[in-house]
Design a protein around this motif. Structure first.
Motif, short mmCIF file in Angstrom:
data_model
loop_
_atom_site.label_atom_id
_atom_site.label_comp_id
_atom_site.label_asym_id
_atom_site.label_seq_id
_atom_site.Cartn_x
_atom_site.Cartn_y
_atom_site.Cartn_z
N UNK A 88 0.90 -1.37 -0.12
CA UNK A 88 0.07 -0.10 0.09
C UNK A 88 0.82 1.27 -0.09
N UNK A 89 0.69 1.87 -1.12
CA UNK A 89 1.70 3.17 -1.18
C UNK A 89 1.15 4.10 -0.03
N UNK A 90 2.33 4.80 0.55
CA UNK A 90 2.28 5.78 1.51
C UNK A 90 1.64 5.17 2.66
N UNK A 91 1.27 4.19 3.12
CA UNK A 91 0.74 3.68 4.43
C UNK A 91 1.72 4.06 5.63
N UNK A 92 2.84 4.32 5.30
CA UNK A 92 3.77 4.72 6.39
C UNK A 92 3.40 6.03 6.68
N UNK A 93 3.05 6.85 5.93
CA UNK A 93 2.49 8.18 6.19
C UNK A 93 1.07 8.04 7.15
N UNK A 94 0.29 7.17 6.90
CA UNK A 94 -0.85 6.83 7.71
C UNK A 94 -0.51 6.42 9.02
N UNK A 95 0.44 5.49 9.13
CA UNK A 95 0.86 4.88 10.10
C UNK A 95 1.32 5.97 11.24
N UNK A 96 2.21 6.83 10.64
CA UNK A 96 2.80 8.05 11.24
C UNK A 96 1.45 8.97 12.03
N UNK A 97 0.46 9.25 11.24
CA UNK A 97 -0.67 10.05 11.74
C UNK A 97 -1.45 9.26 12.68
N UNK A 98 -1.52 8.21 12.22
CA UNK A 98 -2.62 7.20 13.13
C UNK A 98 -1.84 7.10 14.59
#
Length: 170
Positions: A88-98
């Motif tokens: 999943x592209x950019x999931x790392x960004x979602x993980x940081x926000x989460x």
């Protein structure tokens, strides 16, 4: 010493951020450190960040334990999201926000800290964007280390701000 006493969460988040940055970056140079990195990073940040930045008020209730357990669970969920980076592209960004938003929310609610919703939103967005170079450029230890360092700083700033308000009242 006075500067440290008034800025403990920020200085401690900076210090742990530097340690995690160096540790993450070292994976680029030593293949043997990868397994240690994976093992340690599965649980340690979920404990170290709250312990060095939150400054629990010991009053005999179980709020501290609940907060620490939830912090570790939030961190594990973030790592789980992060593990989807290949698919999943950019999931790392979602993980940081989460991770940032939920940690700040539980800190506000459980520990009754004076953190505004706007502060949570801004900090969470910055925390997610910290992972943008890692998501765009590639999966290097240097870039994940930089992202972890920045995540620590962004969240440390808001907790330091709250800490300064609380010591000003006493």
């Amino acid at each position: 010493m006075e500067f440290y006493n008034r800025n403990k969460p920020l200085i401690n988040s900076l210090t742990t951020g530097i340690i995690y940055f160096i540790f993450s970056w070292s994976v680029d140079f030593n293949e043997g450190l990868k397994m240690l990195f994976i093992s340690v990073m599965m649980f340690l940040p979920g404990l170290t960040f709250p312990l060095v930045t939150t400054y629990y008020k010991l009053n005999g209730d179980n709020k501290i334990l609940v907060h620490l357990i939830l912090s570790v669970l939030i961190y594990h969920c973030s790592v789980w999201l992060f593990s989807g980076e290949g698919g999943i592209k950019y999931i790392t960004i979602v993980a940081g926000i989460f991770g940032s938003s939920l940690y700040l929310i539980i800190t506000k609610v459980i520990l009754k800290r004076d953190i505004s919703v706007m502060q949570i939103i801004v900090t969470a967005l910055l925390s997610g964007l910290a992972f943008l170079p890692y998501a765009l450029i590639g999966r290097e230890g240097l870039l994940i280390g930089l992202a972890i360092f920045q995540w620590n700083i962004f969240n440390g700033i808001i907790l330091n701000h709250e800490y300064k308000k609380s010591i000003g009242r006493h």
